[in-house]
Write a protein that holds these residues in place. Structure first.
Motif, short mmCIF file in Angstrom:
data_model
loop_
_atom_site.label_atom_id
_atom_site.label_comp_id
_atom_site.label_asym_id
_atom_site.label_seq_id
_atom_site.Cartn_x
_atom_site.Cartn_y
_atom_site.Cartn_z
N ARG A 10 3.05 15.11 17.43
CA ARG A 10 3.30 13.66 17.44
C ARG A 10 2.13 12.88 16.82
N THR A 11 0.90 13.20 17.19
CA THR A 11 -0.27 12.46 16.68
C THR A 11 -0.39 12.60 15.17
N GLN A 12 -0.26 13.82 14.68
CA GLN A 12 -0.36 14.04 13.23
C GLN A 12 0.77 13.32 12.48
N PHE A 13 1.97 13.33 13.07
CA PHE A 13 3.10 12.66 12.43
C PHE A 13 2.90 11.14 12.41
N THR A 62 2.84 9.07 8.99
CA THR A 62 3.79 7.98 8.74
C THR A 62 3.06 6.69 8.40
N GLY A 63 1.97 6.40 9.13
CA GLY A 63 1.18 5.20 8.85
C GLY A 63 0.58 5.22 7.45
N VAL A 64 0.01 6.36 7.07
CA VAL A 64 -0.58 6.48 5.71
C VAL A 64 0.51 6.38 4.65
N PHE A 65 1.65 7.01 4.91
CA PHE A 65 2.76 6.99 3.95
C PHE A 65 3.23 5.57 3.67
N HIS A 66 3.50 4.79 4.71
CA HIS A 66 3.99 3.42 4.51
C HIS A 66 2.90 2.49 3.97
N THR A 67 1.65 2.79 4.28
CA THR A 67 0.55 1.99 3.73
C THR A 67 0.42 2.19 2.22
N LEU A 68 0.54 3.45 1.78
CA LEU A 68 0.36 3.76 0.36
C LEU A 68 1.65 3.67 -0.46
N SER A 69 2.73 3.29 0.18
CA SER A 69 3.98 3.08 -0.56
C SER A 69 4.41 1.62 -0.45
N PHE A 70 4.85 1.21 0.73
CA PHE A 70 5.34 -0.17 0.91
C PHE A 70 4.22 -1.19 0.79
N LEU A 71 3.15 -1.04 1.57
CA LEU A 71 2.09 -2.05 1.60
C LEU A 71 1.36 -2.13 0.26
N LEU A 72 1.05 -0.98 -0.33
CA LEU A 72 0.37 -0.98 -1.64
C LEU A 72 1.22 -1.69 -2.69
N SER A 73 2.52 -1.37 -2.75
CA SER A 73 3.41 -2.00 -3.73
C SER A 73 3.53 -3.49 -3.48
N LEU A 74 3.60 -3.89 -2.20
CA LEU A 74 3.71 -5.32 -1.86
C LEU A 74 2.46 -6.08 -2.28
N ILE A 75 1.29 -5.50 -2.07
CA ILE A 75 0.03 -6.16 -2.49
C ILE A 75 0.00 -6.33 -3.99
N VAL A 76 0.39 -5.28 -4.72
CA VAL A 76 0.41 -5.36 -6.19
C VAL A 76 1.41 -6.43 -6.66
N LEU A 77 2.60 -6.44 -6.06
CA LEU A 77 3.61 -7.44 -6.41
C LEU A 77 3.10 -8.86 -6.18
N CYS A 78 2.51 -9.10 -5.01
CA CYS A 78 2.03 -10.45 -4.68
C CYS A 78 0.89 -10.87 -5.61
N PHE A 79 -0.06 -9.96 -5.86
CA PHE A 79 -1.20 -10.30 -6.71
C PHE A 79 -0.74 -10.63 -8.14
N THR A 80 0.05 -9.74 -8.73
CA THR A 80 0.43 -9.90 -10.13
C THR A 80 1.37 -11.10 -10.33
N TYR A 81 2.40 -11.22 -9.47
CA TYR A 81 3.38 -12.29 -9.68
C TYR A 81 2.81 -13.66 -9.34
N LEU A 82 1.88 -13.74 -8.40
CA LEU A 82 1.24 -15.04 -8.13
C LEU A 82 0.34 -15.45 -9.28
N LYS A 83 -0.28 -14.48 -9.94
CA LYS A 83 -1.06 -14.78 -11.15
C LYS A 83 -0.14 -15.26 -12.28
N VAL A 84 1.02 -14.60 -12.40
CA VAL A 84 2.00 -15.02 -13.40
C VAL A 84 2.50 -16.43 -13.10
#
Length: 337
Positions: A166-169, A173-195
């Motif tokens: 359970r602990t390893q999972f 899961t936390g690392v997976f969603h951080t490096l997929s959803f959160l990373l993509s969201l940060i990139v989207l917000c940064f780039t599109y707000l600059k645009v």
């Protein structure tokens, strides 16, 4: 089946049909138009369309079967493959959207150096990274047997059956969603707000020129002046609406599912199975919205798919007219005999 399960099954069927039709149409536009193929963003859209189509034909049908039969559809091997694909395709599509936002940021903020900074080689390198990034997580999950049928989502996805892991999972899961959803969201917000910042700056310059022109043209008709001011207002809103659509659909479709997956890790909060399937359907709805948000509603794609439809209709009308004339000639010959 309860009324909720019937509704959810119907929603999944509608999402499958619309997603299949829309993404196939995007693929046809890419193959039909040489101008679209020449553009660098076309590679990112092609990769996103590929992920959406695979998700539509592999994951959605098994989720539909899971809702109907309330159990794992198929054998363990099939479920493991589909769960592997679900993790890979979801991450790949998120990173593809982030890549598209980076492309738009370079095109708008650095227009003079865009062609030197974003070439086909650069796009291929970005896509190579998205594939390596996306495939690493499902490989780890599959090697640790963290892929299986999850009753809460009626889907083959990331799932840990062993309490001792359970602990390893949770960490995975936390690392997976951080490096997929959160990373993509940060990139989207940064780039599109600059645009958006650059777009608003150009709108202000155009507004100043427009107002100066209206002041100089004293004899201009009031209706023309009103149309100019309305166009000025629409111009200011257009960029904001587009940016809001890009970021808003990403958050609306993925955030409920990601938050549910994270909340599920704590044994304190009970999550309804209906909400789990609804959050999964919201994630699937991104597969439906992507073709319209990134492709089909743009002028070039709109012109291309209209040309394809007109060509198909014209060909069918020519075939029907040829068949009619052939039947008419046969009737005349029979009469002569």
């Amino acid at each position: 089946m309860s009324i909720w399960e019937v509704i959810l099954a119907f929603v999944v069927v509608v999402l499958m049909l619309v997603a299949l039709l829309a993404n196939v149409l995007v693929l046809m536009c890419f193959l039909y138009s040489a101008d679209i193929r020449k553009q660098v963003p076309g590679l990112f859209i092609l990769n996103l369309t590929f992920c959406n189509l695979l998700m539509t034909v592999s994951n959605m049908p098994l989720t539909l079967a899971g809702i109907i039969y309330k159990s794992q559809p198929g054998g363990d091997q099939i479920c493991h493959i589909v769960g592997f694909l679900e993790t890979f395709l979801t991450t790949n599509s998120m990173l593809s959207m982030a890549a598209l936002s980076i492309d738009r940021w370079i095109a708008v903020v650095f227009p003079l150096s865009y062609h030197s900074k974003m070439r086909y080689r650069d796009a291929a390198l970005i896509l190579s990274y998205t594939w390596l990034h996306s495939v690493s997580f499902p490989i780890v999950a599959a090697s640790l047997s963290w892929v299986g049928f999850h009753h809460l989502y009626a889907s083959c996805t990331l799932y840990n059956k062993r309490p001792e892991d359970r602990t390893q999972f949770v960490i995975f899961t936390g690392v997976f969603h951080t490096l997929s959803f959160l990373l993509s969201l940060i990139v989207l917000c940064f780039t599109y707000l600059k645009v958006l910042k650059v777009a608003r700056f150009h709108c202000k310059r155009i507004d100043v020129i427009t107002m100066q022109t209206l002041v100089l043209l004293v004899d201009i008709h009031p209706s023309v002046r009103e149309r100019c001011l309305e166009e000025q207002k629409r111009r200011r809103q257009r960029a904001t609406k587009k940016i809001s659509t890009f970021i808003g659909t990403f958050i609306l479709c993925f955030a409920p599912y990601v938050i549910t997956r994270l909340v599920e890790l704590s044994s304190v909060v009970h999550i309804s199975s209906h909400w789990g399937i609804i959050s999964k359907c919201l994630a699937y709805s991104k597969v439906v919205s992507d073709p319209f948000v990134y492709s089909l509603l743009r002028h070039q794609y709109k012109k291309t798919w209209k040309d394809i439809i007109n060509k198909i209709l014209k060909r069918s009308s020519i075939n029907s007219s040829a068949l009619t004339s052939e039947l008419h000639n046969q009737n005349i010959l029979q009469l002569n005999e």
